[in-house]
Design a protein around this motif. Structure first.
Motif, short mmCIF file in Angstrom:
data_model
loop_
_atom_site.label_atom_id
_atom_site.label_comp_id
_atom_site.label_asym_id
_atom_site.label_seq_id
_atom_site.Cartn_x
_atom_site.Cartn_y
_atom_site.Cartn_z
N ASP A 106 0.82 -1.22 0.00
CA ASP A 106 0.00 0.00 0.00
C ASP A 106 0.85 1.26 0.00
O ASP A 106 0.40 2.31 -0.49
N LEU A 107 2.05 1.19 0.56
CA LEU A 107 2.93 2.37 0.58
C LEU A 107 3.45 2.73 -0.80
O LEU A 107 3.82 3.88 -1.05
N HIS A 108 3.48 1.75 -1.71
CA HIS A 108 4.05 1.97 -3.04
C HIS A 108 2.97 2.21 -4.10
O HIS A 108 3.27 2.13 -5.30
N GLU A 109 1.75 2.46 -3.66
CA GLU A 109 0.70 2.78 -4.62
C GLU A 109 1.01 4.09 -5.36
O GLU A 109 0.79 4.21 -6.56
N ASP A 110 1.52 5.07 -4.62
CA ASP A 110 1.92 6.35 -5.22
C ASP A 110 3.42 6.32 -5.44
O ASP A 110 4.21 6.31 -4.49
#
Length: 245
Positions: A106-110
């Motif tokens: 989830d941290l690497h979605e952006d």
């Protein structure tokens, strides 16, 4: 015998002061002041005393440096935020890469490129300390690797794939962290030994596992995991060869 001189008597005027009469006497004036006469323009003369009293009665408003700084910079965002660099986000993504068994996709979605660029520069600096100038090779290989992995993933996923090139480059750059650690450790190990080969294999598996899981979870496509992992393995194996040789 002393000679006697006849001294005429001194007659003082009626005012009691010697010299010219009071009608023709001129009073001394202050320097740089025009003589006072009936033809003097009223507003030309300047009275220092009256100016001082009027200034003290109605002083001008003063602004301190703190007031000016607070009124000028309170509404402006920090410089790093204006440049698009989020240090908390970079640290969170880095911390998630350090644990290969608990990666948070989830941290690497952006995606962002500030963290990957920092890791690539660190990798090049450690290589420079080892006597190898690889800055151009590192940046070029990362760009080609991102395009290669983007094409391979979207060809495998077809219409089900939702991976863009920007996020692909961001994830490849963040997964370079094990390679950076390997490059730092290799400075204290003999080149071409068994230890450096074993460490290189361990760190390549680490980067491959993390990158594969991030690609699968972020793009939400869970098929052909082995083929995606093989493509990631080839990318990080090339970078490990830069460290070994």
């Amino acid at each position: 015998m002393a000679k006697e001189f006849n001294v005429p008597p001194v007659v003082f005027p009626s005012g009691g002061n010697p010299g010219p009469t009071s009608a023709t006497q001129r009073r001394p004036t202050a320097p740089f002041q025009p003589p006072r006469s009936s033809n003097t323009i009223p507003f030309v003369s300047f009275d220092v005393g009256s100016a001082t009293s009027s200034t003290s009665a109605a002083p001008f408003p003063t602004l301190s440096s703190t007031t000016i700084a607070s009124s000028t910079f309170d509404d402006e965002p920090p410089l790093l935020e204006e440049l698009g660099i989020n240090t908390k986000q970079i640290w969170s993504k880095t911390y998630s890469i350090l644990n290969p068994f608990r990666v948070n996709p989830d941290l690497h979605e952006d995606g962002d490129l500030s963290g990957p660029f920092l890791f690539l520069i660190a990798f090049g600096l450690f290589q420079l300390l080892a006597g190898k100038i690889h800055f151009g090779i590192i940046l070029g290989w990362v760009t080609v690797a991102a395009i290669y992995l983007y094409v391979v993933f979207n060809m495998l996923a077809g219409r089900n794939g939702s991976l863009d090139l920007y996020r692909c480059l961001s994830m490849i750059g963040y997964c370079m962290l094990p390679m950076v650690i390997l490059s730092a450790i290799s400075l204290f190990l003999p080149q071409g030994g068994v230890v450096i080969f074993a460490l290189a294999a361990l760190f390549v598996i680490w980067s491959t596992r993390v990158c594969t899981r991030l690609l699968i979870e972020v793009a939400r496509w869970d098929e052909h995991r082995g083929l995606v992992g093989y493509a990631c393995f080839l990318i990080y194996m090339l970078f490990s060869l830069l460290v070994i040789f």
